[in-house]
Design a protein around this motif. Structure first.
Motif, PDB file in Angstrom:
ATOM      1  N   ALA A  79       3.326  -5.209   0.739  1.00 38.70           N
ATOM      2  CA  ALA A  79       3.088  -6.548   1.291  1.00 38.70           C
ATOM      3  C   ALA A  79       1.732  -6.659   1.990  1.00 38.70           C
ATOM      4  O   ALA A  79       1.120  -7.727   1.990  1.00 38.70           O
ATOM      5  CB  ALA A  79       4.204  -6.910   2.270  1.00 38.70           C
ATOM      6  N   ASP A  80       1.256  -5.544   2.540  1.00 40.59           N
ATOM      7  CA  ASP A  80      -0.027  -5.560   3.256  1.00 40.59           C
ATOM      8  C   ASP A  80      -0.727  -4.223   3.068  1.00 40.59           C
ATOM      9  O   ASP A  80      -0.769  -3.396   3.976  1.00 40.59           O
ATOM     10  CB  ASP A  80       0.213  -5.839   4.747  1.00 40.59           C
ATOM     11  N   PRO A  81      -1.293  -3.997   1.876  1.00 40.91           N
ATOM     12  CA  PRO A  81      -1.883  -2.685   1.594  1.00 40.91           C
ATOM     13  C   PRO A  81      -3.114  -2.431   2.466  1.00 40.91           C
ATOM     14  O   PRO A  81      -3.861  -3.362   2.781  1.00 40.91           O
ATOM     15  CB  PRO A  81      -2.299  -2.786   0.121  1.00 40.91           C
ATOM     16  N   PRO A  82      -3.333  -1.176   2.840  1.00 41.86           N
ATOM     17  CA  PRO A  82      -4.552  -0.847   3.579  1.00 41.86           C
ATOM     18  C   PRO A  82      -5.777  -1.035   2.693  1.00 41.86           C
ATOM     19  O   PRO A  82      -5.664  -1.104   1.465  1.00 41.86           O
ATOM     20  CB  PRO A  82      -4.355   0.624   3.960  1.00 41.86           C
ATOM     21  N   GLY A  83      -6.934  -1.115   3.296  1.00 40.62           N
ATOM     22  CA  GLY A  83      -8.167  -1.295   2.546  1.00 40.62           C
ATOM     23  C   GLY A  83      -8.513  -0.077   1.721  1.00 40.62           C
ATOM     24  O   GLY A  83      -8.244   1.054   2.126  1.00 40.62           O
ATOM     25  N   GLY A  84      -9.093  -0.318   0.552  1.00 47.24           N
ATOM     26  CA  GLY A  84      -9.475   0.770  -0.334  1.00 47.24           C
ATOM     27  C   GLY A  84      -8.372   1.099  -1.310  1.00 47.24           C
ATOM     28  O   GLY A  84      -7.221   1.288  -0.901  1.00 47.24           O
ATOM     29  N   VAL A  85      -8.699   1.148  -2.588  1.00 49.67           N
ATOM     30  CA  VAL A  85      -7.684   1.400  -3.607  1.00 49.67           C
ATOM     31  C   VAL A  85      -7.051   2.768  -3.417  1.00 49.67           C
ATOM     32  O   VAL A  85      -5.822   2.913  -3.459  1.00 49.67           O
ATOM     33  CB  VAL A  85      -8.297   1.278  -5.018  1.00 49.67           C
ATOM     34  N   ASP A  86      -7.868   3.796  -3.199  1.00 48.36           N
ATOM     35  CA  ASP A  86      -7.310   5.137  -3.034  1.00 48.36           C
ATOM     36  C   ASP A  86      -6.441   5.230  -1.786  1.00 48.36           C
ATOM     37  O   ASP A  86      -5.362   5.817  -1.804  1.00 48.36           O
ATOM     38  CB  ASP A  86      -8.402   6.203  -3.015  1.00 48.36           C
ATOM     39  N   GLU A  87      -6.900   4.600  -0.699  1.00 46.84           N
ATOM     40  CA  GLU A  87      -6.133   4.640   0.546  1.00 46.84           C
ATOM     41  C   GLU A  87      -4.783   3.951   0.372  1.00 46.84           C
ATOM     42  O   GLU A  87      -3.748   4.441   0.848  1.00 46.84           O
ATOM     43  CB  GLU A  87      -6.909   3.966   1.669  1.00 46.84           C
ATOM     44  N   ALA A  88      -4.763   2.815  -0.331  1.00 49.55           N
ATOM     45  CA  ALA A  88      -3.518   2.069  -0.523  1.00 49.55           C
ATOM     46  C   ALA A  88      -2.527   2.870  -1.377  1.00 49.55           C
ATOM     47  O   ALA A  88      -1.341   2.985  -1.038  1.00 49.55           O
ATOM     48  CB  ALA A  88      -3.813   0.725  -1.169  1.00 49.55           C
ATOM     49  N   ILE A  89      -3.008   3.416  -2.480  1.00 48.58           N
ATOM     50  CA  ILE A  89      -2.117   4.166  -3.371  1.00 48.58           C
ATOM     51  C   ILE A  89      -1.583   5.411  -2.673  1.00 48.58           C
ATOM     52  O   ILE A  89      -0.384   5.714  -2.732  1.00 48.58           O
ATOM     53  CB  ILE A  89      -2.859   4.543  -4.673  1.00 48.58           C
ATOM     54  N   LEU A  90      -2.457   6.131  -2.005  1.00 51.79           N
ATOM     55  CA  LEU A  90      -2.025   7.362  -1.342  1.00 51.79           C
ATOM     56  C   LEU A  90      -1.111   7.072  -0.158  1.00 51.79           C
ATOM     57  O   LEU A  90      -0.213   7.868   0.136  1.00 51.79           O
ATOM     58  CB  LEU A  90      -3.237   8.180  -0.898  1.00 51.79           C
ATOM     59  N   ARG A  91      -1.308   5.948   0.517  1.00 49.55           N
ATOM     60  CA  ARG A  91      -0.402   5.593   1.611  1.00 49.55           C
ATOM     61  C   ARG A  91       1.029   5.459   1.086  1.00 49.55           C
ATOM     62  O   ARG A  91       1.984   5.933   1.714  1.00 49.55           O
ATOM     63  CB  ARG A  91      -0.856   4.284   2.255  1.00 49.55           C
ATOM     64  N   LEU A  92       1.179   4.808  -0.066  1.00 51.45           N
ATOM     65  CA  LEU A  92       2.509   4.629  -0.640  1.00 51.45           C
ATOM     66  C   LEU A  92       3.079   5.964  -1.107  1.00 51.45           C
ATOM     67  O   LEU A  92       4.237   6.305  -0.806  1.00 51.45           O
ATOM     68  CB  LEU A  92       2.451   3.646  -1.810  1.00 51.45           C
ATOM     69  N   ILE A  93       2.283   6.739  -1.820  1.00 45.14           N
ATOM     70  CA  ILE A  93       2.757   8.032  -2.324  1.00 45.14           C
ATOM     71  C   ILE A  93       3.150   8.958  -1.179  1.00 45.14           C
ATOM     72  O   ILE A  93       4.211   9.599  -1.206  1.00 45.14           O
ATOM     73  CB  ILE A  93       1.675   8.698  -3.193  1.00 45.14           C
TER      74      ILE A  93
END
Length: 207
Positions: A79-93
Protein backbone atom coordinates in the motif's frame (compact mmCIF):
# COMPACT_ATOMS: atom_id res chain seq x y z
CA UNK A 1 -25.28 -18.48 21.31
CA UNK A 2 -23.95 -19.08 17.78
CA UNK A 3 -21.37 -16.34 18.31
CA UNK A 4 -20.22 -17.93 21.55
CA UNK A 5 -19.87 -21.34 19.91
CA UNK A 6 -17.77 -19.86 17.12
CA UNK A 7 -15.49 -18.11 19.62
CA UNK A 8 -15.10 -21.33 21.60
CA UNK A 9 -14.32 -23.24 18.41
CA UNK A 10 -11.73 -20.67 17.36
CA UNK A 11 -10.18 -20.73 20.83
CA UNK A 12 -9.83 -24.52 20.77
CA UNK A 13 -8.23 -24.40 17.35
CA UNK A 14 -5.77 -21.71 18.47
CA UNK A 15 -4.83 -23.84 21.48
CA UNK A 16 -4.22 -26.87 19.28
CA UNK A 17 -2.00 -24.89 16.88
CA UNK A 18 -0.13 -23.26 19.76
CA UNK A 19 0.51 -26.71 21.24
CA UNK A 20 1.69 -27.95 17.85
CA UNK A 21 4.14 -25.08 17.42
CA UNK A 22 5.54 -25.63 20.91
CA UNK A 23 5.83 -29.41 20.77
CA UNK A 24 6.95 -29.74 17.15
CA UNK A 25 9.76 -27.31 17.92
CA UNK A 26 10.75 -28.98 21.19
CA UNK A 27 10.52 -32.65 20.24
CA UNK A 28 10.46 -32.74 16.44
CA UNK A 29 7.45 -33.24 14.23
CA UNK A 30 7.81 -37.00 13.88
CA UNK A 31 8.12 -37.65 17.61
CA UNK A 32 4.99 -35.78 18.67
CA UNK A 33 1.70 -37.68 18.94
CA UNK A 34 -1.81 -36.31 18.54
CA UNK A 35 -2.36 -37.33 22.17
CA UNK A 36 0.51 -35.05 23.22
CA UNK A 37 -1.03 -32.10 21.41
CA UNK A 38 -4.46 -32.78 22.90
CA UNK A 39 -3.03 -32.88 26.40
CA UNK A 40 -1.13 -29.63 26.01
CA UNK A 41 -4.10 -27.89 24.38
CA UNK A 42 -6.39 -29.19 27.14
CA UNK A 43 -8.83 -30.78 24.72
CA UNK A 44 -9.76 -34.36 23.99
CA UNK A 45 -8.09 -36.37 21.25
CA UNK A 46 -11.48 -36.54 19.56
CA UNK A 47 -11.65 -32.75 19.53
CA UNK A 48 -8.30 -32.56 17.75
CA UNK A 49 -9.60 -34.96 15.11
CA UNK A 50 -12.73 -32.84 14.72
CA UNK A 51 -10.45 -30.08 13.42
CA UNK A 52 -7.67 -32.03 11.71
CA UNK A 53 -7.66 -35.52 10.21
CA UNK A 54 -3.88 -36.02 10.43
CA UNK A 55 -0.81 -34.57 12.09
CA UNK A 56 0.19 -33.32 8.65
CA UNK A 57 -3.01 -31.27 8.53
CA UNK A 58 -1.94 -29.56 11.75
CA UNK A 59 1.51 -28.78 10.37
CA UNK A 60 0.12 -27.31 7.17
CA UNK A 61 -2.32 -25.27 9.27
CA UNK A 62 0.67 -23.72 11.07
CA UNK A 63 2.11 -22.80 7.66
CA UNK A 64 -1.20 -21.17 6.75
CA UNK A 65 -1.20 -19.26 10.05
CA UNK A 66 2.31 -17.99 9.30
CA UNK A 67 1.38 -16.98 5.76
CA UNK A 68 -1.74 -15.10 6.89
CA UNK A 69 0.37 -12.94 9.18
CA UNK A 70 3.06 -12.17 6.60
CA UNK A 71 0.42 -11.33 4.01
CA UNK A 72 -1.21 -8.89 6.42
CA UNK A 73 2.14 -7.22 7.10
CA UNK A 74 3.04 -7.31 3.41
CA UNK A 75 -0.19 -5.55 2.47
CA UNK A 76 1.03 -2.47 4.33
CA UNK A 77 4.24 -2.46 2.31
CA UNK A 78 2.33 -2.84 -0.96
CA UNK A 79 0.00 0.00 0.00
CA UNK A 80 2.92 2.36 0.66
CA UNK A 81 6.18 1.00 -0.75
CA UNK A 82 9.45 2.59 0.36
CA UNK A 83 11.39 4.62 -2.18
CA UNK A 84 13.60 2.78 -4.63
CA UNK A 85 12.67 -0.37 -6.52
CA UNK A 86 15.29 -2.53 -4.82
CA UNK A 87 14.40 -1.19 -1.38
CA UNK A 88 10.68 -1.85 -1.92
CA UNK A 89 11.15 -5.40 -3.20
CA UNK A 90 13.64 -6.33 -0.51
CA UNK A 91 11.46 -4.83 2.22
CA UNK A 92 8.68 -7.22 1.23
CA UNK A 93 10.96 -10.24 0.84
CA UNK A 94 12.75 -9.61 4.13
CA UNK A 95 9.41 -9.22 5.90
CA UNK A 96 8.58 -12.74 4.72
CA UNK A 97 11.94 -14.10 5.82
CA UNK A 98 12.00 -12.35 9.20
CA UNK A 99 8.69 -13.97 10.15
CA UNK A 100 9.48 -17.40 8.69
CA UNK A 101 10.78 -18.96 11.90
CA UNK A 102 8.16 -17.39 14.17
CA UNK A 103 6.10 -20.58 14.29
CA UNK A 104 8.02 -23.15 12.29
CA UNK A 105 11.53 -24.48 12.74
CA UNK A 106 13.62 -25.43 9.73
CA UNK A 107 12.75 -29.08 10.39
CA UNK A 108 9.05 -28.23 10.38
CA UNK A 109 9.40 -26.34 7.10
CA UNK A 110 11.22 -29.28 5.50
CA UNK A 111 8.47 -31.64 6.58
CA UNK A 112 5.72 -29.34 5.33
CA UNK A 113 7.46 -28.97 1.98
CA UNK A 114 7.91 -32.73 1.73
CA UNK A 115 4.23 -33.31 2.45
CA UNK A 116 3.26 -30.90 -0.34
CA UNK A 117 5.67 -32.47 -2.84
CA UNK A 118 4.91 -36.11 -2.02
CA UNK A 119 1.16 -35.71 -2.48
CA UNK A 120 0.40 -32.52 -4.43
CA UNK A 121 -3.17 -33.59 -5.14
CA UNK A 122 -4.13 -34.08 -1.49
CA UNK A 123 -5.79 -31.32 0.59
CA UNK A 124 -2.44 -30.69 2.28
CA UNK A 125 -0.59 -30.44 -1.01
CA UNK A 126 -3.17 -28.10 -2.49
CA UNK A 127 -3.33 -25.98 0.65
CA UNK A 128 0.45 -25.51 0.69
CA UNK A 129 0.46 -24.55 -3.01
CA UNK A 130 -2.33 -22.06 -2.40
CA UNK A 131 -0.19 -20.30 0.20
CA UNK A 132 2.66 -19.98 -2.31
CA UNK A 133 0.25 -18.62 -4.91
CA UNK A 134 -1.02 -15.96 -2.51
CA UNK A 135 2.53 -14.84 -1.71
CA UNK A 136 3.44 -14.71 -5.40
CA UNK A 137 0.33 -12.62 -6.02
CA UNK A 138 1.40 -10.16 -3.35
CA UNK A 139 4.83 -9.75 -4.95
CA UNK A 140 3.00 -9.10 -8.22
CA UNK A 141 0.82 -6.51 -6.48
CA UNK A 142 3.96 -4.74 -5.29
CA UNK A 143 5.39 -4.59 -8.82
CA UNK A 144 2.06 -3.23 -10.07
CA UNK A 145 2.09 -0.60 -7.32
CA UNK A 146 5.62 0.43 -8.27
CA UNK A 147 4.53 0.68 -11.90
CA UNK A 148 1.57 2.86 -10.93
CA UNK A 149 3.95 5.13 -9.04
CA UNK A 150 6.24 5.34 -12.04
CA UNK A 151 9.16 3.50 -10.49
CA UNK A 152 9.00 0.35 -12.64
CA UNK A 153 8.83 0.35 -16.43
CA UNK A 154 5.21 0.23 -17.59
CA UNK A 155 6.02 -1.96 -20.62
CA UNK A 156 6.91 -4.92 -18.39
CA UNK A 157 4.47 -7.64 -17.32
CA UNK A 158 3.92 -7.19 -13.58
CA UNK A 159 2.67 -10.74 -13.13
CA UNK A 160 5.66 -12.30 -14.89
CA UNK A 161 8.04 -10.17 -12.83
CA UNK A 162 6.21 -10.97 -9.60
CA UNK A 163 6.36 -14.70 -10.32
CA UNK A 164 10.05 -14.46 -11.25
CA UNK A 165 10.92 -12.67 -8.02
CA UNK A 166 8.78 -14.99 -5.92
CA UNK A 167 10.24 -18.11 -7.52
CA UNK A 168 13.74 -16.91 -6.65
CA UNK A 169 12.94 -15.90 -3.07
CA UNK A 170 11.10 -19.19 -2.58
CA UNK A 171 13.94 -21.30 -3.98
CA UNK A 172 16.44 -19.46 -1.78
CA UNK A 173 14.18 -20.09 1.21
CA UNK A 174 14.24 -23.80 0.38
CA UNK A 175 18.05 -23.64 0.37
CA UNK A 176 17.89 -21.89 3.75
CA UNK A 177 15.70 -24.50 5.42
CA UNK A 178 17.78 -27.33 3.96
CA UNK A 179 20.91 -25.94 5.62
CA UNK A 180 20.73 -25.83 9.42
CA UNK A 181 23.94 -23.78 9.49
CA UNK A 182 22.74 -20.98 7.20
CA UNK A 183 21.72 -17.88 9.14
CA UNK A 184 18.85 -15.59 8.27
CA UNK A 185 21.36 -12.78 7.66
CA UNK A 186 23.25 -14.95 5.18
CA UNK A 187 20.02 -15.75 3.34
CA UNK A 188 19.06 -12.09 3.14
CA UNK A 189 22.51 -11.07 1.91
CA UNK A 190 22.41 -13.60 -0.91
CA UNK A 191 18.90 -12.65 -1.99
CA UNK A 192 19.74 -8.95 -1.87
CA UNK A 193 22.74 -9.55 -4.15
CA UNK A 194 20.46 -11.42 -6.60
CA UNK A 195 17.58 -8.95 -6.44
CA UNK A 196 19.37 -5.62 -6.83
CA UNK A 197 20.50 -6.20 -10.44
CA UNK A 198 16.94 -7.19 -11.40
CA UNK A 199 15.59 -4.07 -9.69
CA UNK A 200 18.03 -1.93 -11.68
CA UNK A 201 16.96 -3.55 -14.95
CA UNK A 202 13.24 -3.04 -14.37
CA UNK A 203 13.45 0.45 -12.85
CA UNK A 204 12.02 3.21 -15.00
CA UNK A 205 14.91 5.48 -14.07
CA UNK A 206 17.84 3.23 -13.14
CA UNK A 207 20.17 4.72 -10.57
Amino acid sequence: MAGLRERQKADRERRILKAAVTQFRADGYRSVRIEDLAEMAEVSVGTVYNYYQTKGDILIATVAMEVEEVLDAGAEIVADPPGGVDEAILRLIFQYYDHSLEYLSKEMWRTAMALSIEAPGTPNGRHYSEQDQRLAAQVTDLIAALQARGDVRSDLDARALGELLFNNLNQMFIEFVKDDEMSLDALKARVAAQTRPIATLIARHPA
